[in-house]
Design an enzyme around this catalytic site. Sequence first.
Site, PDB file in Angstrom:
ATOM      1  N   GLY A   1       0.827  -1.192   0.000  1.00  0.00           N
ATOM      2  CA  GLY A   1       0.000   0.000   0.000  1.00  0.00           C
ATOM      3  C   GLY A   1       0.862   1.243   0.000  1.00  0.00           C
ATOM      4  O   GLY A   1       2.086   1.162   0.107  1.00  0.00           O
TER       5      GLY A   1
ATOM      6  N   GLY B   1       2.165   5.305   1.071  1.00  0.00           N
ATOM      7  CA  GLY B   1       2.304   6.235   2.176  1.00  0.00           C
ATOM      8  C   GLY B   1       3.201   5.797   3.314  1.00  0.00           C
ATOM      9  O   GLY B   1       3.889   4.775   3.266  1.00  0.00           O
TER      10      GLY B   1
ATOM     11  N   CYS C   1       5.629  -5.581   1.694  1.00  0.00           N
ATOM     12  CA  CYS C   1       5.847  -4.167   1.428  1.00  0.00           C
ATOM     13  C   CYS C   1       5.365  -3.294   2.598  1.00  0.00           C
ATOM     14  O   CYS C   1       5.989  -3.279   3.643  1.00  0.00           O
ATOM     15  CB  CYS C   1       5.213  -3.781   0.100  1.00  0.00           C
ATOM     16  SG  CYS C   1       5.910  -2.270  -0.615  1.00  0.00           S
ATOM     17  N   LEU C   2       4.266  -2.556   2.456  1.00  0.00           N
ATOM     18  CA  LEU C   2       3.764  -1.770   3.579  1.00  0.00           C
ATOM     19  C   LEU C   2       3.449  -2.685   4.755  1.00  0.00           C
ATOM     20  O   LEU C   2       3.662  -2.317   5.917  1.00  0.00           O
ATOM     21  CB  LEU C   2       2.524  -0.973   3.164  1.00  0.00           C
ATOM     22  CG  LEU C   2       1.908  -0.092   4.252  1.00  0.00           C
ATOM     23  CD1 LEU C   2       2.872   1.002   4.694  1.00  0.00           C
ATOM     24  CD2 LEU C   2       0.597   0.538   3.769  1.00  0.00           C
TER      25      LEU C   2
ATOM     26  N   ASN D   1       8.394  -1.633  -4.874  1.00  0.00           N
ATOM     27  CA  ASN D   1       7.735  -0.335  -5.031  1.00  0.00           C
ATOM     28  C   ASN D   1       7.472   0.239  -3.645  1.00  0.00           C
ATOM     29  O   ASN D   1       6.422   0.022  -3.055  1.00  0.00           O
ATOM     30  CB  ASN D   1       6.427  -0.484  -5.807  1.00  0.00           C
ATOM     31  CG  ASN D   1       5.720   0.851  -5.977  1.00  0.00           C
ATOM     32  OD1 ASN D   1       6.272   1.903  -5.695  1.00  0.00           O
ATOM     33  ND2 ASN D   1       4.479   0.818  -6.438  1.00  0.00           N
TER      34      ASN D   1
ATOM     35  N   GLY E   1       8.711   3.694  -0.805  1.00  0.00           N
ATOM     36  CA  GLY E   1       9.472   4.902  -0.515  1.00  0.00           C
ATOM     37  C   GLY E   1       9.904   4.981   0.932  1.00  0.00           C
ATOM     38  O   GLY E   1      10.583   5.939   1.328  1.00  0.00           O
TER      39      GLY E   1
ATOM     40  N   HIS F   1       7.879  -7.635  -3.600  1.00  0.00           N
ATOM     41  CA  HIS F   1       6.603  -8.198  -4.048  1.00  0.00           C
ATOM     42  C   HIS F   1       6.807  -9.601  -4.615  1.00  0.00           C
ATOM     43  O   HIS F   1       7.126  -9.748  -5.799  1.00  0.00           O
ATOM     44  CB  HIS F   1       5.973  -7.305  -5.121  1.00  0.00           C
ATOM     45  CG  HIS F   1       5.488  -5.994  -4.598  1.00  0.00           C
ATOM     46  ND1 HIS F   1       4.160  -5.724  -4.344  1.00  0.00           N
ATOM     47  CD2 HIS F   1       6.155  -4.869  -4.250  1.00  0.00           C
ATOM     48  CE1 HIS F   1       4.028  -4.493  -3.879  1.00  0.00           C
ATOM     49  NE2 HIS F   1       5.239  -3.956  -3.815  1.00  0.00           N
TER      50      HIS F   1
ATOM     51  N   ASP G   1       4.611 -11.622  -5.447  1.00  0.00           N
ATOM     52  CA  ASP G   1       3.584 -11.908  -6.453  1.00  0.00           C
ATOM     53  C   ASP G   1       4.068 -11.584  -7.861  1.00  0.00           C
ATOM     54  O   ASP G   1       3.491 -12.063  -8.833  1.00  0.00           O
ATOM     55  CB  ASP G   1       2.317 -11.107  -6.153  1.00  0.00           C
ATOM     56  CG  ASP G   1       2.597  -9.642  -5.893  1.00  0.00           C
ATOM     57  OD1 ASP G   1       2.202  -8.804  -6.710  1.00  0.00           O
ATOM     58  OD2 ASP G   1       3.212  -9.321  -4.857  1.00  0.00           O
TER      59      ASP G   1
END
Length: 359
Positions: A216, A218, A243-244, A285, A287, A328, A330
């Site tokens: 996700g 942010g 990830c997030l 992906n 930040g 990721h 996937d």
Amino acid sequence: MLVLEDGNVFKGYGFGSEKETIGEVVFNTGMTGYQESITDQSYNGQLLTFTYPLIGNAGINRDDYESIFPTIKAVIVKEFARVPSNWRSQMNLDECLKEKGIPGLTGVDTRRLTRVIREHGAMKALLTDTDSSIEECLQRVRSKKLPTNQVAQVSTTRPYVSPQNGRKVVVIDFGLKHSILHELNKRACHVMVLPFDTSAETILNLNPDGVMLTNGPGDPTDLPDVIEMIKELQPQIPIFGICLGHQLLALANGAKTYKMDFGHRGFNHPVREIATGKIAFTSQNHGYAVAADSVDPKRLSVTHVEINDGTVEGLKHRAYPVFSVQYHPDAAPGPHDAADLFDQFIEVMDAQKAGMIHA
């Protein structure tokens, strides 16, 4: 034109939607997978620059969407293919962006733009065709405050099911990619997708075999209630974070996260598994990253690291059946080197269900 908050200006030609937009400008180093990237909700609020010079040559098809309503702010390319060539293609990139309400900019020196971001970090930018002066544009972009409720913008608001006859997996949607659901369904998992703000009590009442924390957008510290939910769940049920989800799992166990200068966005990031020394090329992906010096070795062990910059790419709880990765597995798009992590999640759930200790 594209006006960056540091004063750099890039002029080109518009395509896609004609609306003006402000967001964070970032770059992606992948040579392929543009449709999956554009529809990845982890890019919420961002102006995505593709470093590969030609984007859109295979067109857009119905099968490669990672979300139906992407929330990316803009697409920036050196050149886009006006006449795609692929038997699955249903429209070109320009038509897709118009349909989704996403503006595009072409004819830009994306190599120079990438160098600016690499040297000065991801920053706010304005994409506009206004006649306003550069000074007026700079004032607007510098005064703009970026949203902090990004997960709330992209998470599902209603639970839904992707049914199979098999293990019951609750997927907490922070902006999930559809490919995650495909990988779980391929392994005969009955998937229940829940909103990001679902309580631990609600999740446990569904009696799942495991919980998936998805990718996700942010800053993970914007989700304190989710962090508390994870704290409550992890002693009781297997958890796999991506990830997030990886960052939130780290925060729930006392670690800290930080904003990276320009992040990892692409499909060629080498990651080393510490236990075996095995190298996997991964799709990434993000930040934000987990601060290595903040990981408590009594609670978490670092399982994977990024070879280029040494960032933490994998964690495993020392007492609970809980693990996570920053990338990721996937792999949509990207290499499939890490797909076996879904098999590992299946093994952890089965071991927990059989009463075996997994630590």
